[in-house]
Scaffold this active site. Structure first.
Site, mmCIF file in Angstrom:
data_model
loop_
_atom_site.group_PDB
_atom_site.id
_atom_site.type_symbol
_atom_site.label_atom_id
_atom_site.label_comp_id
_atom_site.label_asym_id
_atom_site.label_seq_id
_atom_site.Cartn_x
_atom_site.Cartn_y
_atom_site.Cartn_z
ATOM 1 N N PHE A 64 -15.563 3.619 7.204
ATOM 2 C CA PHE A 64 -14.183 3.947 6.819
ATOM 3 C C PHE A 64 -13.955 3.893 5.308
ATOM 4 C CE2 PHE A 64 -14.350 -0.567 7.943
ATOM 5 C CZ PHE A 64 -13.776 -1.175 6.832
ATOM 6 N N ARG A 92 -1.355 -14.687 3.619
ATOM 7 C CA ARG A 92 -2.136 -14.015 4.676
ATOM 8 C C ARG A 92 -1.471 -14.218 6.033
ATOM 9 N NH1 ARG A 92 -6.692 -10.773 3.744
ATOM 10 N NH2 ARG A 92 -7.688 -11.692 5.576
ATOM 11 N N GLU A 132 -9.345 -10.026 -8.044
ATOM 12 C CA GLU A 132 -8.377 -8.933 -7.875
ATOM 13 C C GLU A 132 -7.250 -9.009 -8.909
ATOM 14 O OE1 GLU A 132 -7.434 -9.325 -3.694
ATOM 15 O OE2 GLU A 132 -9.400 -8.549 -3.110
ATOM 16 N N LYS A 139 0.839 -1.199 0.000
ATOM 17 C CA LYS A 139 0.000 0.000 0.000
ATOM 18 C C LYS A 139 0.884 1.264 0.000
ATOM 19 C CE LYS A 139 -3.868 -2.309 2.314
ATOM 20 N NZ LYS A 139 -4.866 -2.240 3.396
ATOM 21 N N HIS A 166 -1.846 -5.427 1.255
ATOM 22 C CA HIS A 166 -3.138 -6.089 1.018
ATOM 23 C C HIS A 166 -2.871 -7.466 0.417
ATOM 24 C CE1 HIS A 166 -7.214 -6.883 -0.429
ATOM 25 N NE2 HIS A 166 -6.610 -7.358 -1.508
ATOM 26 N N ASN A 211 -1.948 -0.225 6.924
ATOM 27 C CA ASN A 211 -1.427 -1.525 7.378
ATOM 28 C C ASN A 211 -0.529 -2.195 6.331
ATOM 29 O OD1 ASN A 211 -3.426 -2.237 5.617
ATOM 30 N ND2 ASN A 211 -4.488 -3.630 7.010
ATOM 31 N N THR A 228 -5.130 -8.120 10.144
ATOM 32 C CA THR A 228 -5.454 -6.844 9.487
ATOM 33 C C THR A 228 -5.057 -5.643 10.350
ATOM 34 O OG1 THR A 228 -7.325 -7.888 8.371
ATOM 35 C CG2 THR A 228 -7.338 -5.484 8.478
ATOM 36 N N ARG A 276 2.829 -7.047 8.911
ATOM 37 C CA ARG A 276 2.137 -5.980 9.653
ATOM 38 C C ARG A 276 2.615 -5.894 11.100
ATOM 39 N NH1 ARG A 276 -3.496 -7.913 7.058
ATOM 40 N NH2 ARG A 276 -3.661 -6.455 5.315
ATOM 41 N N TYR A 281 -12.482 -2.321 -3.522
ATOM 42 C CA TYR A 281 -12.998 -2.355 -2.156
ATOM 43 C C TYR A 281 -14.530 -2.379 -2.126
ATOM 44 C CZ TYR A 281 -8.367 -1.519 -0.066
ATOM 45 O OH TYR A 281 -7.066 -1.634 0.364
#
Ligand code: CMP
Length: 143
Positions: free
Chosen positions: A57, A85, A126, A9, A115, A112, A91, A102, A49
């Site tokens: 948010f 993951r 995606e 990100k 993704h 964070n 998250t 993270r 998203y």
């Protein structure tokens, strides 16, 4: 072979974490199938998203992900969706264990760092949103 979509990100790109993050997946043994530095348009952010539309948010999320370049990647390997993951950590970086991306680099749930697709269905969706077939490279890798 299973594929997943991962994206450093804007906070991760700003903080020079791209190399470290790529290195973790390389060293784990996964195969890079595609990668690019890009700026996400608002339309792409809203589509990516879509499941969060309506949440309090959502605007912050779209604003943040379009605020600077991201590093989009497709990684390939056995069980890569779930393993990536795990390597990313929870998250919310406050709950992510040390040793995860993270856990090592993140502080807040909004910023964070990375993704990653959470299921085979989201991985397919995606990857299709961010990459054309001609941007994905097929090659063999010797272990
Ligand atoms: P990710 O799993 O990549 O995709 C959805 C994102 O929404 C998630 O990462 C978080 O960065 C973000 N998110 C989830 N909850 C919140 C929240 N309460 N405030 C801001 N961002 C959030």
């Amino acid at each position: 072979m299973e594929k997943t979509f991962l994206m450093v990100k804007p906070d991760g790109v700003q903080r020079d974490l791209v190399g470290d993050i790529v290195s973790r997946f390389e060293k784990k043994g996964f195969k890079l199938a595609g990668a690019k530095l890009m700026k996400i348009t608002e339309a792409l952010a809203e589509e990516h998203y879509a499941e969060h539309k309506g949440k309090p948010f959502f605007q912050e999320l779209v604003g943040f992900i379009t605020s600077g370049p991201v590093f989009a990647m497709v990684w390939e390997g056995e069980n890569v969706i779930a393993t990536a993951r795990q390597m990313m950590g929870k998250t919310n970086p406050q709950d992510a264990l040390p040793g995860t991306i993270r856990g090592d680099f993140g502080l807040t749930v909004g910023k964070n760092v990375i993704h990653g697709s959470d299921s085979p269905e989201s991985a397919e969706r995606e990857i299709g949103l961010f990459f054309s077939n001609s941007e994905l490279v097929e090659y063999s890798k010797h272990s």
